[in-house]
Motif scaffolding. Structure first.
Motif, PDB file in Angstrom:
ATOM      1  N   LEU A 194      36.966  48.858  27.818  1.00 37.51           N
ATOM      2  CA  LEU A 194      38.097  49.166  28.695  1.00 37.51           C
ATOM      3  C   LEU A 194      37.984  48.404  30.012  1.00 37.51           C
ATOM      4  CD1 LEU A 194      38.617  53.036  28.297  1.00 37.51           C
ATOM      5  CD2 LEU A 194      40.150  51.218  27.579  1.00 37.51           C
ATOM      6  N   ILE A 195      36.801  48.398  30.600  1.00 40.31           N
ATOM      7  CA  ILE A 195      36.604  47.700  31.875  1.00 40.31           C
ATOM      8  C   ILE A 195      36.817  46.195  31.702  1.00 40.31           C
ATOM      9  CG2 ILE A 195      34.933  47.171  33.689  1.00 40.31           C
ATOM     10  CD1 ILE A 195      33.622  49.902  33.060  1.00 40.31           C
ATOM     11  N   SER A 196      36.245  45.647  30.630  1.00 36.76           N
ATOM     12  CA  SER A 196      36.374  44.206  30.380  1.00 36.76           C
ATOM     13  C   SER A 196      37.829  43.800  30.194  1.00 36.76           C
ATOM     14  CB  SER A 196      35.545  43.836  29.149  1.00 36.76           C
ATOM     15  OG  SER A 196      35.769  42.501  28.773  1.00 36.76           O
ATOM     16  N   SER A 197      38.563  44.544  29.366  1.00 39.93           N
ATOM     17  CA  SER A 197      39.966  44.196  29.102  1.00 39.93           C
ATOM     18  C   SER A 197      40.822  44.377  30.350  1.00 39.93           C
ATOM     19  CB  SER A 197      40.511  45.039  27.955  1.00 39.93           C
ATOM     20  OG  SER A 197      40.400  46.426  28.230  1.00 39.93           O
ATOM     21  N   ALA A 198      40.541  45.432  31.138  1.00 39.54           N
ATOM     22  CA  ALA A 198      41.308  45.640  32.374  1.00 39.54           C
ATOM     23  C   ALA A 198      41.093  44.496  33.348  1.00 39.54           C
ATOM     24  CB  ALA A 198      40.909  46.971  33.012  1.00 39.54           C
ATOM     25  N   GLN A 199      39.846  44.035  33.468  1.00 40.92           N
ATOM     26  CA  GLN A 199      39.570  42.894  34.353  1.00 40.92           C
ATOM     27  C   GLN A 199      40.306  41.644  33.882  1.00 40.92           C
ATOM     28  OE1 GLN A 199      35.353  42.270  34.616  1.00 40.92           O
ATOM     29  NE2 GLN A 199      35.018  43.961  36.056  1.00 40.92           N
ATOM     30  N   ALA A 200      40.306  41.420  32.565  1.00 46.10           N
ATOM     31  CA  ALA A 200      40.969  40.222  32.038  1.00 46.10           C
ATOM     32  C   ALA A 200      42.471  40.285  32.265  1.00 46.10           C
ATOM     33  CB  ALA A 200      40.655  40.073  30.548  1.00 46.10           C
ATOM     34  N   LEU A 201      43.071  41.461  32.066  1.00 40.45           N
ATOM     35  CA  LEU A 201      44.521  41.586  32.216  1.00 40.45           C
ATOM     36  C   LEU A 201      44.941  41.475  33.677  1.00 40.45           C
ATOM     37  CD1 LEU A 201      45.259  44.470  29.668  1.00 40.45           C
ATOM     38  CD2 LEU A 201      45.864  42.055  29.438  1.00 40.45           C
ATOM     39  N   LEU A 202      44.166  42.058  34.575  1.00 39.61           N
ATOM     40  CA  LEU A 202      44.513  41.998  35.994  1.00 39.61           C
ATOM     41  C   LEU A 202      44.151  40.650  36.601  1.00 39.61           C
ATOM     42  CD1 LEU A 202      43.392  45.585  37.089  1.00 39.61           C
ATOM     43  CD2 LEU A 202      45.692  44.778  36.534  1.00 39.61           C
ATOM     44  N   GLY A 203      43.179  39.945  35.974  1.00 40.35           N
ATOM     45  CA  GLY A 203      42.796  38.631  36.491  1.00 40.35           C
ATOM     46  C   GLY A 203      43.826  37.555  36.204  1.00 40.35           C
ATOM     47  N   GLY A 204      44.543  37.697  35.082  1.00 43.37           N
ATOM     48  CA  GLY A 204      45.626  36.757  34.786  1.00 43.37           C
ATOM     49  C   GLY A 204      45.222  35.583  33.926  1.00 43.37           C
ATOM     50  N   ALA A 205      44.268  34.791  34.342  1.00 43.29           N
ATOM     51  CA  ALA A 205      43.912  33.566  33.623  1.00 43.29           C
ATOM     52  C   ALA A 205      43.081  33.897  32.384  1.00 43.29           C
ATOM     53  CB  ALA A 205      43.133  32.631  34.530  1.00 43.29           C
TER      54      ALA A 205
END
Length: 677
Positions: A49-60
């Motif tokens: 969950l943390i990994s996917s949230a970071q990826a989605l909010l990071g954009g690239a």
């Protein structure tokens, strides 16, 4: 941002470790080892969950190339928007299922609980790896791992029905895998590479692109459980343990949708409009027939499995609109359709996971899946009943819960489709809207039946009257998903923009605006506006006012209520007068009996079973013929020759001397050229 991929790797590693730990759980240590395995799986889900949230909010998008033992295939990890979104969905349901398993797995202690834990975590690890891998070879490897692990979960009960369900699932899943492999081989032949990045830059002829799309659509459609390829789903999902059913029905079937989007949109660029009409048609038919078949079921898990067919159909309707929009140069309603599809993909995972876990709690106490033997469980299992009620409202698309929001977006995309000038769109849009409306009405009817029969009224059996609430981990697992149903609904004005960005990034389209403050709108505010927070506040006020009035004015009238059996028109009341699941839907089943007969025609398991029987019968007929006309004559000839030899080798020295004389005479009379000049 490198930390994101590290968290993802640790998450997958946790699942692998949890599966290996489970292998140590045979014998007296099984209970503690299975619980430890579940805790490690929970940690893996949280890290995902943390990994996917970071990826989605990071954009690239984040990419990395790992070591590959095969020179022809590069192990590339690509955490793009769509992949991160799928990791989020998988991890979310895994967190709930892991908590739930801490108590639920007591049911399987001594019955292979360690094996269930092993295959479950291997199943989840393969799904997470599958959605982020960027190479066709490794995609197929993880796809097969996922299918095989889930196959063994279906076989847990080792009953005749579960073995049959597992075999049917095995055949259909691997038939789909063959189609997917052929599609990937055609892409490999055109690109000279197995990397997905090289699949996106191809300029294929229209016929070749269409063949690849159809292969992928039916291959992944078999995994998604869409109509005509759905026969395994109502057999396999009920046979698995309930927390595994939540992952299979809530997450695994979405891998099929993910594959259709990946090939149709990302690889092939949605180049043909008729692809979208095909997907839209299959989605519309799947949604209506899925809910109608669910209405006729009395087995609570089979009923929920048919609703998976329904909701996969709804998701495919959104995907179909997206394909049509991209092919015809309408990126706005294409993005709107994919937004609705992805939002419903997430929402269905949450409320279907909740319903399967809730059904598992009921079965845990009742030891039956037959709704006719339940009743009155709302008072005896109040927390489970409340969570299940939220799930039924969400799947019925009642505001302000999450199912309503995602279906609202799909409705708006269909309305946009209907407003176009092309005749095919003008016809397809309204038909799809009507079918989606019929689906929603029948879903409400179905879950009124489910909740009413199972949780309200009087207990129908002694077992139902003795039921009690399940352990706290099972309650917390259900409550977590129930809260998520509320958050994804009420918080949709803040969640929808994130999913909208995922949709436009996947389509390579211009971002669209779908919210304004606390309100949602389908790009244009003149078409429609929806505010789930305002609806929530209004509904709470409408609930509070009657409660306050009742508290102020009820007096002691409740003490004077008439007690006793219900009035039965002057006859003595009997328990069999209670509303039953079959009686509730009998008029509908009678009215649409031809539609229910179609189920047999659309289910491929029938002709697969007949084909297998024909092959078996033919083999049984050919085998004796082979023996009769080849093996047995050869054996008889061999016995005859051996008889002659036996008589010639009688052991009489005089006979042997006679043989020598005969040979010498023969040599005297035979014309032999000695070769000497």
């Amino acid at each position: 941002m490198t930390n994101t991929l590290e968290l993802l790797a640790i998450s997958i590693g946790c699942y692998v470790i949890a599966s290996l730990v489970a292998l140590l759980g045979s014998g007296e240590r099984e209970a503690s080892i299975v619980k430890v395995s579940g805790v490690i799986g929970f940690i893996g889900g949280m890290l995902g969950l943390i990994s996917s949230a970071q990826a989605l909010l990071g954009g690239a998008p984040l990419t990395a190339q790992l070591y590959s033992p095969f020179q022809f295939a590069q192990l590339i990890i690509n955490m793009n928007a769509l992949g991160a979104f799928m990791v989020l969905v998988i991890s979310l349901i895994m967190v709930a299922a892991s908590i739930y398993s801490w108590h639920y797995m007591n049911e399987y202690l001594g019955k292979g609980a360690w094996g269930i834990s092993f295959f479950l975590h291997l199943f989840v690890a393969s799904m997470v790896a599958l959605v982020v891998v960027d190479n066709a070879f490794y995609f197929i490897v993880f796809f097969e791992m996922m299918s095989l692990a889930s196959y063994f979960l279906v076989l847990v009960e080792q009953s005749e029905s579960s073995v049959k369900a597992g075999l049917q699932y095995f055949f259909i899943a691997h038939a789909g895998s063959v189609l997917i492999m052929i599609a990937f081989f055609m892409l490999y032949r055109a690109s000279g590479s197995l990397n997905f990045a090289d699949f996106t830059s191809l300029n294929l002829p229209a016929w070749e692109s269409s063949v690849i799309f159809l292969l992928a659509f039916f291959g992944f459609g078999a995994k998604a459980g869409m109509i005509t390829l759905h026969g395994w789903l109502p057999q396999a999902h009920p046979a698995a343990p309930s927390h595994a059913s939540a992952l299979m029905s809530g997450v695994m079937v979405k891998i099929g949708v993910f594959g259709i989007i990946k090939v149709g949109v990302v690889f092939l660029g949605a180049s043909e409009a008729w692809w979208g009409y095909v997907v839209l048609a299959f989605g519309a038919v799947s949604s209506v027939l899925g809910v109608m078949y669910a209405l006729a079921e009395h087995d609570i898990k089979r009923l929920l499995a048919y609703h998976t067919v329904e909701n996969v159909g709804i998701i495919l309707m959104g995907v179909g609109v997206a394909l049509i929009g991209m092919a015809t140069g309408h990126p706005v309603f294409a993005a709107l359709g994919l937004l609705g599809a992805l939002y419903h993909l997430l929402n269905h995972a949450v409320f279907k996971g909740l319903l399967f876990l809730g059904a598992g709690s009921v079965i845990y106490r009742m030891h039956t899946k037959d709704m006719e033997k339940m009743g009155g469980l709302g008072k005896l299992m109040p927390y489970t009943a409340l969570a299940f009620l939220i799930g039924t409202m969400a799947i019925s698309a009642l505001p302000p819960l999450n199912g309503f929001v995602s279906e609202w977006f799909i409705y708006q995309s269909l309305f946009d489709l209907s407003h176009q000038t092309q005749l095919s769109m003008v016809i397809a849009g309204p038909i799809a809207v009507v079918m989606l409306a019929i689906t929603g009405a029948l879903a409400c009817m179905c879950f009124v039946k489910v909740y009413g029969i199972c949780f309200t009224g009087a207990p129908r059996t002694q077992k139902a009257s003795e039921a009690r609430e399940v352990g706290w981990p099972m309650v917390v697992g259900c409550a977590f998903l129930a809260v998520m149903c509320v958050i994804l609904g009420v918080g949709s004005p803040w969640i929808s923009p994130i999913i909208s960005d995922i949709a436009t990034t996947t389509l390579s389209a211009t971002p669209i605006v779908v919210h304004q403050g606390m309100a949602l709108h389908p790009v244009s505010t003149t078409q429609a506006i929806l505010s789930t927070p305002v609806i929530t506040i209004s509904l709470l006020i409408l609930l509070v006012i009657p409660a306050v009035m009742l508290a102020l004015f009820k007096g002691r009238r409740l003490d004077n209520r008439q007690q006793g059996d219900p009035w039965a028109c002057g006859y003595a009341y009997e328990n069999r007068m209670n509303i039953s699941a079959s009686g509730f839907t009998q008029p509908l089943r009678h009215m649409f009996s031809p539609v229910y007969r179609i189920r047999v025609l659309l289910d491929p398991s029938g002709w697969m079973q007949r084909s297998l029987s024909a092959v078996t019968h033919s083999a049984a007929a050919i085998e004796p013929s082979f023996d009769r006309y080849l093996v047995q004559p050869a054996c008889r000839a061999s016995m005859t020759v051996s008889g002659w030899i036996t008589r010639m080798q009688g052991g009489d020295f005089r006979v042997y001397c006679l043989y020598i004389v005969v040979v010498l005479l023969a040599l005297l009379f035979l014309p032999i050229e000695p070769g000497v000049k």
